[in-house]
Design a protein around this motif. Structure first.
Motif, short mmCIF file in Angstrom:
data_model
loop_
_atom_site.label_atom_id
_atom_site.label_comp_id
_atom_site.label_asym_id
_atom_site.label_seq_id
_atom_site.Cartn_x
_atom_site.Cartn_y
_atom_site.Cartn_z
N TYR A 266 0.80 -0.79 -0.11
CA TYR A 266 0.88 -0.47 0.22
C TYR A 266 0.88 0.90 -0.10
O TYR A 266 0.37 2.05 -0.48
CB TYR A 266 -0.56 0.00 1.18
N GLY A 269 2.11 1.36 -3.00
CA GLY A 269 0.96 2.60 -4.89
C GLY A 269 0.87 4.00 -4.15
O GLY A 269 0.52 4.30 -5.34
N ILE A 273 0.99 6.38 -6.34
CA ILE A 273 -0.48 8.22 -6.68
C ILE A 273 -0.02 9.35 -6.87
O ILE A 273 -0.01 10.41 -7.41
CB ILE A 273 -1.29 7.46 -6.01
N VAL A 298 -7.71 4.69 -0.79
CA VAL A 298 -6.30 3.76 -0.62
C VAL A 298 -6.32 3.39 1.02
O VAL A 298 -5.92 2.15 1.64
CB VAL A 298 -4.93 4.17 -0.20
N CYS A 329 -5.35 -7.75 -3.29
CA CYS A 329 -5.94 -5.72 -3.34
C CYS A 329 -4.37 -5.00 -3.44
O CYS A 329 -4.63 -3.94 -4.22
CB CYS A 329 -6.96 -5.94 -1.93
N LEU A 332 -2.50 -5.25 -6.24
CA LEU A 332 -3.28 -4.36 -7.34
C LEU A 332 -3.19 -2.42 -7.56
O LEU A 332 -2.48 -1.74 -7.95
CB LEU A 332 -4.89 -4.52 -6.92
N VAL A 333 -2.99 -2.10 -5.78
CA VAL A 333 -3.10 -0.82 -5.96
C VAL A 333 -1.68 -0.26 -5.72
O VAL A 333 -1.18 0.84 -7.05
CB VAL A 333 -3.20 -0.91 -3.86
N LEU A 335 0.49 -1.85 -8.65
CA LEU A 335 0.26 -2.04 -10.12
C LEU A 335 0.16 -0.48 -10.48
O LEU A 335 0.35 0.08 -10.77
CB LEU A 335 -0.20 -2.92 -10.26
N VAL A 336 -1.54 -0.07 -9.48
CA VAL A 336 -1.94 0.92 -9.99
C VAL A 336 -0.72 2.07 -9.96
O VAL A 336 -1.01 2.54 -10.71
CB VAL A 336 -3.21 1.58 -9.61
N GLY A 337 -0.20 1.69 -8.53
CA GLY A 337 0.23 3.07 -8.62
C GLY A 337 2.08 3.21 -9.13
O GLY A 337 2.07 4.58 -10.07
N VAL A 339 1.26 2.00 -12.40
CA VAL A 339 1.23 2.82 -14.01
C VAL A 339 0.69 3.80 -14.05
O VAL A 339 1.52 4.30 -14.86
CB VAL A 339 0.10 1.37 -14.09
N LEU A 340 0.22 4.60 -12.97
CA LEU A 340 -0.08 6.41 -12.54
C LEU A 340 1.30 6.66 -13.11
O LEU A 340 1.46 7.46 -13.80
CB LEU A 340 -0.93 6.24 -11.51
#
Lengths: 358, 386
Positions: A266, A269, A273, A298, A329, A332-333, A335-337, A339-340
């Motif tokens: 977390y 991520g 973000i 988050v 989860c 995912l957070v 990866l999202v971080g 990617v962003l």
């Protein structure tokens, strides 16, 4: 060299001071209780002591013959409790009545640990039924673990996870926005390194997120170690004495390590973000208005991931029915971080007019 | 000229795209709360039944109500409503307000000095209890057994969320306006102009105006959505002190005792008015912080830190048995916001005086107003180049 300079820009004394203050206030509001009141009241204190005693005597699980030995002090305790009851004696701090009640309860829980098979299965999904059958068939509910220890750990570390998300955001989010506001970008982008500095900045932010994770885990871990729960490090989390059922056959130590892993995911991520929102903000208040929903979302995810981690009762698990969803989860957070963060980097490096922002 | 400045400052706020996104997110959150709570706590079919029944039986409980209800077609909802309303007692007839105060004194072991004040507060409440008993306010139907759920959703959860959102927006926008010139390096131009540092008055007015607007918009839209989901047309005149409305505390369950009798619509209006005052207070807090911190980010972080400190203060003071500090801390803006679900009631252990929130809110307006004036005055006299 440039990395050091970027790190210096992130670790500003004023912000660090604010983070310490937030930590003290939040810690007082939310972390003091699980630290100060553990085990909380009776018979939790006696249960904790009994499990500690049994762990030292019998190891991490209890066998049938050990159960017989464990029962030996019960008649004497019950007799003493009966005498006190007859005398109408007031209940004291180390009252033998609590001890008798706890011992009897623990032995009863041990005796019926494989007897409520059908009752449990009625309210379970197919996957949960399968898991329960495995636990029963492979006799995996012999573990010794005090009732309160898991709840206490979850209560403590879920707030730790929320504070970590908050700290990472507060520390990292202003970095790129500050560069934009102070026109530093013009200097950076026209230097020999050019826009590649964004890579260094992203790296510095991830490193700083790692730093804040290490610092927070050291402080929280040091405080948590004071409870002495590490003495149950090797005890299995699926215990006859603890009503909750877990998806995996972990011991308490591994369980704590998984909580830390989730916190790290977390934090990573959130760092990604933070880089994204920092790149896309032209002023500080826009940045703060972005930080609030990010923290809300988050932080909430981190909270529900750690609370009841890997148990049937975990909110994410109840919603999806997927074993280990909490870790997925977190991934995912993370990866999202990333990617962003990558998207922000790509966009800024390819933008013709770099004064625009993204 | 000042109006022109206010208009320009408002334009600055309105040109923040993130503000409108945040605004939309707040509304999405509020809708989520309404729908989530409705799904998990509220029995829609029962409320519809009570509404249809109220058209026949009236909204005041008693023998006539029960007789008319008994004559209606049998159903699960009817049985529930009948059980809840049959031979109900006027709980206010035998209620001694001082006993409620005594419960707090015992549970919290209040020292004599504070215990006397607590008893005095509940003595002041007794005439209101007698009035409720006389007027049969307790017999108000409200939403029968679903009253607590509806009241909690509207006043405990939704109202607190809406005011919280508006307060944060008001404070942040004020910090934004005060830090704008520094951030955009226009300080020198602005301060050398004819208006000069007087621009801060325009900023203050624009910030407060924006606070009011954001509160009105968030509260208005959320209320419209809420009233679209739950039909309140038949319960506006119900008294909020109905026997179906109650407060659960550590001392047990007690009636929802307001300082003056409130029909639901009047109570809602009063709460919305007080919410607006709270938003203005947060706007003023933002102005003080904005004046102190040139850096808007640091200002925003300081604002949240201050809010957190205000939140922590009562717990800390109560734990250290510093009761005078505890009761004073309950007047802090964040504490007032946290206790908004029991505004205009006796407020239990939180308060020692009648109309605690009203006094607290207007007191805060004066205090933060003075602090804003002092910081403005200080700014007007200081060397801006430093």
């Amino acid at each position: 060299m440039l990395l050091c300079m970027e790190l210096k820009k992130i670790w500003k004394p004023k912000i660090l001071f604010v983070i310490v203050l937030i930590g003290l206030l939040c810690g007082y509001l939310r972390l003091e209780f699980p630290l100060k009141y553990f085990p909380n009241g009776h018979p939790q204190k006696e249960q904790y002591q009994l499990m500690l005693e049994w762990t030292e005597k019998y190891g991490i699980t209890m066998e049938e013959e050990e159960r017989l030995a464990a029962e030996e002090p019960l008649p004497l305790l019950k007799e003493q409790a009966r005498v006190l009851e007859e005398r109408d004696a007031p209940i004291g701090e180390d009252d033998v009545r609590y001890q008798a009640e706890t011992l009897e309860g623990a032995l009863f829980a041990y005796d019926i640990r494989y007897q409520h098979y059908d009752v449990d299965l009625e309210n379970c999904t197919f996957a949960q039924q399968k898991r329960l059958r495995t636990l029963y068939d492979e006799k995996k509910l012999d573990g010794l673990l005090p009732y309160e220890i898991m709840e206490n750990a979850q209560q403590y570390w879920r707030w730790g996870a929320i504070f970590l998300v908050l700290n990472v955001l507060v520390l990292l989010a202003p970095v790129i926005t500050r560069d934009t506001l102070t026109d530093m970008k013009r200097l950076q982008y026209t230097s020999r390194q050019g826009r590649n500095i964004l890579r260094t900045q992203f790296g510095a932010m991830l490193l700083s997120a790692g730093g804040i994770v290490v610092l927070e885990l050291l402080v929280l871990g040091w405080l948590y170690a004071g409870l002495g729960t590490w003495r149950f490090w090797k005890n299995p989390i699926n215990s006859f004495f603890y009503g909750e059922v877990y998806w995996f056959d972990l011991n308490f130590g591994q369980y704590l390590l998984f909580i830390l892993l989730i916190m790290v995911l977390y934090a990573g991520g959130t760092a990604g973000i933070a880089f994204f929102i920092s790149c896309s903000s032209k002023n500080y208040i826009s940045l703060v208005l972005k930080m609030i929903p990010v923290f809300f979302f988050v932080g909430m995810l981190a909270d529900v991931s750690v609370e009841g981690l890997f148990s049937f009762s975990n909110s994410l698990n109840r919603l999806t029915g997927i074993a280990g969803i909490e870790v997925w989860c977190g991934i995912l957070v993370f990866l999202v971080g990333m990617v962003l963060g990558g998207l922000a980097y790509r966009r800024l490096t390819r933008m013709r007019d770099f004064t625009e922002g993204i | 000229m000042t109006l022109y400045i206010v208009k320009c400052e408002l334009k600055k706020i309105a040109s923040l795209p993130m503000l409108w996104i945040f605004f939309s997110l707040c509304l999405i959150l509020n809708v989520g709360i309404i729908e989530g709570y409705r799904y998990s706590n509220v029995d829609d079919s029962f409320i519809s039944y009570v509404k249809e029944t109220a058209a026949i039986t009236g909204t005041e409980l008693g023998g006539e109500f029960s007789e008319r209800l008994a004559g209606l077609k049998d159903s699960e909802e009817k049985r529930r409503l009948y059980e809840e309303t049959y031979e109900v007692k006027n709980i206010y007839e035998d209620l001694k307000a001082v006993d409620l105060g005594q419960a707090y004194i015992s549970v919290y072991a209040l020292p004599d000095r504070w215990a006397a004040l607590m008893r005095n507060k509940y003595r002041c409440l007794q005439p209101m209890v007698d009035e409720l008993a006389r007027s049969n306010a307790g017999f108000s139907l409200y939403a029968a057994g679903e009253t607590k759920n509806l009241h909690d959703l509207l006043f405990s959860i939704l109202f607190r969320t809406v005011t919280g959102e508006a307060c944060v927006l008001a404070a942040l926008c004020m910090i934004f306006l005060y830090g704008y010139e520094y951030q955009n390096k226009t300080e020198a131009v602005i301060y050398a102009s004819y208006t000069g540092r007087n621009i801060q008055h325009g900023k203050l007015a624009a910030g407060l105006l924006f606070g009011c607007l954001s509160y009105s918009l968030i509260a208005g839209i959320t209320l419209l959505i809420y009233l679209g989901v739950f039909d309140y047309s038949w319960i506006w005149s119900s008294n909020v002190s109905s026997i179906f409305n109650y407060v659960e505390e550590i001392t047990g369950i007690k009636p929802f005792l307001t300082w003056i009798p409130f029909p639901l619509w009047e109570y809602l209006l009063a709460m919305l008015g007080l919410g607006l005052v709270l938003t203005l207070i947060f706007g003023l807090i933002g102005a003080v912080i904005g004046r102190l911190c040139k850096n808007s980010y640091l200002g925003a972080v300081l604002f949240f830190l201050l809010a957190l400190a205000m939140m922590t203060a009562p717990y800390f003071l109560a734990e250290k048995d510093l009761w005078s500090g505890y009761f004073i801390s309950q007047f802090l803006p964040v504490c007032l916001w946290l206790s908004s679900s029991v505004w205009l009631t006796d407020m239990g252990i939180i308060s020692l005086i009648p109309f605690h929130e009203t006094i607290g809110l207007f007191g805060n307006v004066i205090i933060w107003g003075i602090l804003t004036a002092v910081s403005s005055r200080h700014f007007s006299g200081k060397d801006v180049l430093l």
